[in-house]
Write an enzyme that holds these catalytic residues in place. Structure first.
Site, PDB file in Angstrom:
ATOM      1  CG  ASN A  32      38.878  38.429  39.943  1.00 13.89           C
ATOM      2  OD1 ASN A  32      39.482  37.474  40.398  1.00 13.89           O
ATOM      3  ND2 ASN A  32      39.392  39.631  39.977  1.00 13.89           N
ATOM      4  CG  HIS A  37      37.800  34.219  33.016  1.00 12.26           C
ATOM      5  ND1 HIS A  37      38.431  34.602  34.182  1.00 12.26           N
ATOM      6  CD2 HIS A  37      36.726  33.487  33.401  1.00 12.26           C
ATOM      7  CE1 HIS A  37      37.756  34.145  35.221  1.00 12.26           C
ATOM      8  NE2 HIS A  37      36.723  33.454  34.779  1.00 12.26           N
TER       9      HIS A  37
END
Ligand code: PAF
Length: 280
Positions: A32, A37
């Site tokens: 996700n 990230h």
């Protein structure tokens, strides 16, 4: 980008890269993927020749009644984002690949695992430490990169690497935030529109607490005032603690390297955030 699901295939690729003298940076995730990230992947790109990103929603770090089942799984979108971020390899093991039925070893990183989030999520950091150690052994990277939003997780992993002499460098990367200050998190998607409006107050409380610490106000008073303000705003606060950044133990007015750690439920999701700074 290569997409690999088995440990055997991963090892084969890593061995080949090593024979070619290439260095490897590793970003472990539960998928996700968001801009936080991707920032870790960009940092990884700068640090090594090859970048491996793992996506594994690790069941052993979720407690009974937590959100393992509903944790967002978005493989197609994640793949697109990693291709765009120029990752070289995406490792997507299934649960049985990571935890064969015969597995019986768990890593426990002592006291650091039982305070703050560890006190509210029994066994959580054992699950994190164990899966991260296993992934480190599989990936054999030179460096692994983690977000500072999970400050305690980062501390647990650094301690594990130090205690177990793992030949890997650990790099923490500053928290990525929305324009209003809310730390990016996969769980933000669970906030209702109303909760999303309230959510930035957690970071605001941390920033106000930092200002008060620098003004040399009493730590206990700061913690109680910010906790109370968050409760009034609609949060259910687990902890709001001024700590030493080295060992996450309660700080005294004499300590200089500090982190203020907070975790609070807002409706369904539990948000965590922190600010870390030097008082000098
Ligand atoms: O931070 C996370 O996403 C997870 O805790 C990690 C480090 C990938 C271990 O499952």
């Amino acid at each position: 980008m290569q997409k690999i699901t088995t440990i055997a295939e991963l090892r084969k690729t890593v061995r080949l890269w090593r024979q070619q003298g290439l260095s490897i940076a590793f970003v472990p995730t539960m998928g996700n993927l968001h801009a936080g990230h991707i920032k870790l992947v960009s940092e990884a790109r700068k640090k090594a020749d090859k970048v491996i990103v793992s996506i594994f929603v690790n069941p052993t770090q979720f407690g009974v009644g937590e959100d393992f089942e509903s944790y967002p799984r978005t493989e197609v979108a994640d793949t697109e984002k990693l291709v765009e971020a120029s990752a070289d390899l995406m490792f997507l093991p299934c649960t049985l690949e990571m935890y064969p039925n015969t597995a019986s070893t768990t890593i426990t990183v002592g006291k650091l695992s039982t305070i703050h989030c560890g006190a509210y999520r029994a066994g959580h950091f054992d699950g994190v430490a164990t899966v991260v150690f296993k992934l480190f052994n599989m990936v054999q990277a030179d460096i692994a990169i983690f977000g500072e939003k999970d400050f305690q997780q980062l501390a647990v992993i650094k301690k594990m690497v130090q205690d177990l002499n793992s030949p890997i460098d650990i790099l923490g990367v500053a928290t990525e935030r929305e324009d209003d200050g809310l730390a990016l998190s996969s769980r933000n998607g669970f906030l209702t529109r109303r909760e999303r409006e309230i959510a930035p107050k957690l970071y605001q409380a941390l920033c106000q607490a930092q200002v008060s610490v620098i003004k040399e106000m009493d730590f206990n008073t700061i913690e109680q005032e910010q906790k109370a303000a968050l409760e009034v705003a609609g949060f259910k606060v687990d902890y709001f603690s001024i700590c030493r950044s080295a060992d996450l133990q309660p700080a005294t007015e004499r300590d200089n390297e500090l982190v203020i750690l907070a975790a609070a439920k807002l409706g369904k999701p539990r948000l965590i955030d922190n600010v870390h700074f030097s008082k000098k």
